[in-house]
Design a protein around this motif. Structure first.
Motif, PDB file in Angstrom:
ATOM      1  N   VAL A  41      53.566  40.413 -25.429  1.00  0.00           N
ATOM      2  CA  VAL A  41      52.142  39.830 -25.952  1.00  0.00           C
ATOM      3  C   VAL A  41      51.787  41.003 -26.658  1.00  0.00           C
ATOM      4  O   VAL A  41      52.496  42.497 -26.680  1.00  0.00           O
ATOM      5  N   GLY A  42      50.348  41.102 -27.055  1.00  0.00           N
ATOM      6  CA  GLY A  42      49.886  41.963 -27.979  1.00  0.00           C
ATOM      7  C   GLY A  42      50.548  41.993 -28.997  1.00  0.00           C
ATOM      8  O   GLY A  42      51.255  40.809 -29.416  1.00  0.00           O
ATOM      9  N   GLU A  43      50.676  42.248 -30.216  1.00  0.00           N
ATOM     10  CA  GLU A  43      51.017  42.992 -31.564  1.00  0.00           C
ATOM     11  C   GLU A  43      52.472  42.872 -31.784  1.00  0.00           C
ATOM     12  O   GLU A  43      53.147  44.494 -30.805  1.00  0.00           O
ATOM     13  N   PHE A  44      53.290  42.300 -31.477  1.00  0.00           N
ATOM     14  CA  PHE A  44      54.863  42.335 -32.118  1.00  0.00           C
ATOM     15  C   PHE A  44      55.685  42.957 -33.375  1.00  0.00           C
ATOM     16  O   PHE A  44      55.907  43.872 -33.607  1.00  0.00           O
ATOM     17  N   PHE A  45      54.337  42.892 -34.400  1.00  0.00           N
ATOM     18  CA  PHE A  45      55.116  42.906 -35.962  1.00  0.00           C
ATOM     19  C   PHE A  45      54.425  44.606 -35.841  1.00  0.00           C
ATOM     20  O   PHE A  45      52.888  45.246 -36.073  1.00  0.00           O
ATOM     21  N   GLY A  46      54.536  45.991 -37.364  1.00  0.00           N
ATOM     22  CA  GLY A  46      53.590  46.872 -37.618  1.00  0.00           C
ATOM     23  C   GLY A  46      53.513  46.741 -38.815  1.00  0.00           C
ATOM     24  O   GLY A  46      53.917  45.387 -39.504  1.00  0.00           O
ATOM     25  N   THR A  47      52.828  47.743 -39.732  1.00  0.00           N
ATOM     26  CA  THR A  47      52.045  47.384 -40.321  1.00  0.00           C
ATOM     27  C   THR A  47      52.824  49.086 -42.093  1.00  0.00           C
ATOM     28  O   THR A  47      52.546  48.386 -43.161  1.00  0.00           O
ATOM     29  N   SER A  48      53.495  49.374 -41.133  1.00  0.00           N
ATOM     30  CA  SER A  48      54.150  50.662 -41.971  1.00  0.00           C
ATOM     31  C   SER A  48      55.678  49.566 -42.915  1.00  0.00           C
ATOM     32  O   SER A  48      55.923  48.851 -42.750  1.00  0.00           O
ATOM     33  N   PRO A  49      55.367  50.830 -44.190  1.00  0.00           N
ATOM     34  CA  PRO A  49      57.153  49.687 -45.029  1.00  0.00           C
ATOM     35  C   PRO A  49      58.450  50.144 -44.049  1.00  0.00           C
ATOM     36  O   PRO A  49      59.540  49.637 -44.225  1.00  0.00           O
ATOM     37  N   GLU A  50      58.202  51.307 -43.211  1.00  0.00           N
ATOM     38  CA  GLU A  50      60.133  51.094 -42.441  1.00  0.00           C
ATOM     39  C   GLU A  50      59.503  50.165 -41.022  1.00  0.00           C
ATOM     40  O   GLU A  50      61.324  49.823 -41.283  1.00  0.00           O
ATOM     41  N   ALA A  51      58.411  49.885 -40.877  1.00  0.00           N
ATOM     42  CA  ALA A  51      58.267  48.310 -39.674  1.00  0.00           C
ATOM     43  C   ALA A  51      58.756  47.194 -40.528  1.00  0.00           C
ATOM     44  O   ALA A  51      59.810  46.676 -39.417  1.00  0.00           O
ATOM     45  N   GLU A  52      58.413  46.846 -41.800  1.00  0.00           N
ATOM     46  CA  GLU A  52      58.690  45.959 -42.155  1.00  0.00           C
ATOM     47  C   GLU A  52      59.951  46.129 -42.657  1.00  0.00           C
ATOM     48  O   GLU A  52      61.171  45.040 -42.819  1.00  0.00           O
ATOM     49  N   ALA A  53      61.257  47.308 -43.618  1.00  0.00           N
ATOM     50  CA  ALA A  53      62.414  46.706 -43.100  1.00  0.00           C
ATOM     51  C   ALA A  53      63.030  46.871 -41.928  1.00  0.00           C
ATOM     52  O   ALA A  53      64.264  46.320 -41.796  1.00  0.00           O
ATOM     53  N   GLU A  54      62.768  46.717 -40.691  1.00  0.00           N
ATOM     54  CA  GLU A  54      63.442  47.262 -39.528  1.00  0.00           C
ATOM     55  C   GLU A  54      63.894  45.853 -39.462  1.00  0.00           C
ATOM     56  O   GLU A  54      64.507  44.888 -38.791  1.00  0.00           O
ATOM     57  N   TRP A  55      62.367  44.891 -39.771  1.00  0.00           N
ATOM     58  CA  TRP A  55      61.822  43.545 -39.604  1.00  0.00           C
ATOM     59  C   TRP A  55      62.971  42.789 -40.004  1.00  0.00           C
ATOM     60  O   TRP A  55      63.529  41.476 -40.047  1.00  0.00           O
ATOM     61  N   GLU A  56      62.814  43.007 -41.682  1.00  0.00           N
ATOM     62  CA  GLU A  56      64.239  42.474 -42.651  1.00  0.00           C
ATOM     63  C   GLU A  56      65.444  42.400 -41.554  1.00  0.00           C
ATOM     64  O   GLU A  56      66.564  41.436 -42.664  1.00  0.00           O
ATOM     65  N   ALA A  57      65.973  43.227 -40.968  1.00  0.00           N
ATOM     66  CA  ALA A  57      67.179  43.130 -40.821  1.00  0.00           C
ATOM     67  C   ALA A  57      67.962  42.370 -39.954  1.00  0.00           C
ATOM     68  O   ALA A  57      68.359  41.763 -39.857  1.00  0.00           O
ATOM     69  N   TYR A  58      66.740  42.272 -38.700  1.00  0.00           N
ATOM     70  CA  TYR A  58      66.693  40.997 -38.260  1.00  0.00           C
ATOM     71  C   TYR A  58      66.645  39.960 -38.926  1.00  0.00           C
ATOM     72  O   TYR A  58      67.473  38.510 -38.390  1.00  0.00           O
ATOM     73  N   LYS A  59      65.751  39.366 -39.851  1.00  0.00           N
ATOM     74  CA  LYS A  59      65.085  38.334 -39.892  1.00  0.00           C
ATOM     75  C   LYS A  59      66.511  37.937 -40.773  1.00  0.00           C
ATOM     76  O   LYS A  59      66.988  36.775 -41.164  1.00  0.00           O
ATOM     77  N   SER A  60      67.083  38.828 -41.773  1.00  0.00           N
ATOM     78  CA  SER A  60      68.357  38.339 -42.504  1.00  0.00           C
ATOM     79  C   SER A  60      69.577  38.497 -41.443  1.00  0.00           C
ATOM     80  O   SER A  60      70.180  38.039 -42.224  1.00  0.00           O
ATOM     81  N   GLY A  61      69.446  39.062 -40.284  1.00  0.00           N
ATOM     82  CA  GLY A  61      70.675  38.187 -39.448  1.00  0.00           C
ATOM     83  C   GLY A  61      71.543  39.780 -39.488  1.00  0.00           C
ATOM     84  O   GLY A  61      72.047  39.721 -38.648  1.00  0.00           O
ATOM     85  N   ALA A  62      71.314  40.744 -39.819  1.00  0.00           N
ATOM     86  CA  ALA A  62      71.922  42.095 -39.983  1.00  0.00           C
ATOM     87  C   ALA A  62      71.866  42.346 -38.804  1.00  0.00           C
ATOM     88  O   ALA A  62      72.947  42.408 -37.895  1.00  0.00           O
ATOM     89  N   LYS A  63      70.699  41.812 -38.350  1.00  0.00           N
ATOM     90  CA  LYS A  63      70.384  42.194 -36.304  1.00  0.00           C
ATOM     91  C   LYS A  63      70.119  41.280 -35.780  1.00  0.00           C
ATOM     92  O   LYS A  63      69.741  40.916 -36.535  1.00  0.00           O
TER      93      LYS A  63
END
Length: 533
Positions: A41-63
């Protein structure tokens, strides 16, 4: 055959710290076994460049997420971009956005209602907000059915306004906290569990009723739990684990069982003037009404409007036989007394665990903390505050515990632990682990919760208060180990003096006791408020 419960984890605002969250989940699953799902619940995503890069790893399937994860939609304009659809969709493998609002029913029959985002302040509503129309379209199909009893789980990002009414208070300024539309939703949906976030604090409200006693048939209780932000520096709780059997699979009698600490429904209007709340039989008529969790609304004829103290306060109960701890009793060992107040006193513990292990006791004969009248409670709190300051000045943590079981006079044990020995978290873990080993479940209770809310007078219990104000509580059923508190503190994990876990093995001569008492009295003197003019 009994339905197997689902094992669920719920989480507060992740704010892009996705790997930190999943690392914690992995640790829990290694210790406690696999969970069925994770609800965020609440805000799942972050707004920093680090948070974006971290999400990319999951979105791409790397994690990959280690558990089926369900998240709510955006709560700010900045994170809307992460959600390709407001109707819900898979964001990455094992990570699903539930959508703007709706009902999710799992294969097990578990029913989860959800509303994403914040309440809209304008029309048309921004993408990260919900409207009154959204809530109506969610509610109407459910509550219009005569068979509707409630939902298993409700997920909202915002808190319901006024959820703290009749309950324990959250550690937050409630002036601007929560919205009425979510409160109205919770009242009508009757969730067994309601999770929310966004306020950065952990708050576990006492369970509340969904029916009016003696006027409506018993219904299940609801529990509201707000969770903090992942990896918050104050180490406030952000993950909550629980087992749940879907409502539709439960025996009706089992479903409506009422726990002892249940309160009135916070969203219902108060009773009309003149209607009195009848206390449960366990709420004895001994103390002023203000001492109970509910204002029992009772006045004795002789007390007038109750605005002033009665001229002749009721005397404390009298012991049925000899009592070693009533200060007026011939049995009391007065050479152990360190300090005497108006209602309470401090004494050395007989067979003390450490040379500065003391007891805080009422002068009159009261069995437990929950039996104390307000003036005694007030002075007891003064003693606790003074002794905490004393030990803090010496670099020690102050651990207090009480066992209201097979004892007739309240003894609040105070044991100091040198700060360099271990952290508060280590001490808490030692209590939790050793309780589990003895098949006992210690419950964490909110810091400012009055024990009377949880244990009506007469309830046998054990409780610990840590130096941070955190409290652990166990309602004793039978065969409780009498030395449990001492055993934990004497264990290798804390003080590492296991041979001193039983007070009978630590008896001192009268001369030694007098010397110890004199030393503690002298050391405590600068903090002893009873010596003030």
């Amino acid at each position: 055959m009994e339905e197997k419960p689902l094992r669920v984890l719920s989480c507060g605002d992740v704010e892009g710290r996705i790997t930190a969250l999943f690392n914690r989940v992995n640790t829990i699953q290694k210790k406690s076994g696999q969970f069925d799902l994770l609800l965020c619940v609440g805000e799942f995503f972050g707004t920093s460049p680090e948070a974006e890069a971290e999400w990319e790893a999951y979105k791409s399937g790397a994690k990959k997420a280690p558990i089926h994860t369900y998240v709510l939609g955006a709560t700010s304009q900045e994170t809307v971009k992460y959600f390709p659809s407001s109707d819900g969709c898979e964001l990455a493998e094992n990570i699903v956005c539930l959508g703007r609002k709706g009902i999710f029913t799992g294969a097990s029959g578990l029913q989860i209602a959800y509303v994403s985002g914040r309440e809209a302040q304008q029309e048309p509503a921004p993408a990260h907000c919900f409207t009154a129309k959204d809530l109506t379209s969610l509610l109407t199909p459910l509550v219009s059915s005569s068979k509707f009893k409630g939902v298993d789980i409700l997920l909202t990002s915002q808190w319901p306004r006024g959820v703290w009414q009749y309950g324990n208070n959250p550690e937050i300024d409630t002036k601007f906290c929560g919205v009425s539309s979510v409160a109205n939703l919770a009242e009508k949906l009757k969730p067994r569990y309601h999770f929310a976030a966004l306020e950065g604090v952990h708050y576990e409200r006492l369970p509340y009723r969904n029916h009016v006693v003696l006027q409506e048939n018993a219904q299940h209780v609801s529990r509201f739990i707000a969770l903090a932000t992942v990896n918050n520096p104050a180490k406030k709780k952000y993950l909550y684990a629980f087992n749940i059997v879907p409502m539709k699979c439960m025996d009706a009698v089992e479903l409506v069982k009422q726990p002892q600490d249940v309160t009135e429904n916070p969203y219902r209007k108060p009773l009309k003037e003149g209607k009195k709340y009848k206390p449960p039989p366990s709420a004895v008529d001994e103390e002023p009404v203000s001492q109970f969790f509910f204002d029992l609304g009772r006045k004795r004829q002789s007390e007038g409007d109750g605005s002033s103290q009665p001229k002749q306060p009721r005397k404390p109960p009298q012991p049925t036989g000899p009592c070693w701890f009533c200060l007026a009793s011939p049995e009391v060992e007065k050479h152990l007394v360190i300090s005497i107040g108006t209602h309470c006193y401090m004494a050395m513990a007989k067979g003390c665990l450490t040379p500065d292990h003391v007891l805080l006791l009422p002068i009159g004969h009261y069995q437990s903390v929950v039996d104390l009248p307000s003036d005694v409670v007030e002075e007891l709190e003064n003693y606790k505050s003074a002794i905490r300051k004393f030990h803090k000045s010496c670099g020690r943590r102050c651990i207090l515990f009480e066992r209201n079981y097979r004892s007739q006079h309240l003894q609040l044990q105070v044991v100091p632990v040198p700060m360099e020995r271990c952290s508060t978290e280590d001490i808490k873990e030692a209590f939790m682990v050793q309780a589990q080993e003895q098949q006992m479940e210690l419950m964490e209770i909110p810091e400012h919760t009055d024990l009377k809310q949880i244990a009506p007078p007469g309830t046998p219990y054990f409780y610990v208060e840590l130096d941070t104000g955190e409290k652990l509580f166990y309602r004793i059923k039978k065969n409780f180990p009498l030395q449990f508190g001492r055993e934990v503190l004497a264990s290798e994990a804390v003080l590492n003096i296991p041979t001193r876990s039983d007070w009978r093995d630590c008896k001192n001569s009268r001369e030694e006791e007098e010397a110890l008492t004199k030393q503690v009295r002298s050391d405590f003197q600068p903090f002893d408020f009873t010596l003030d003019d």
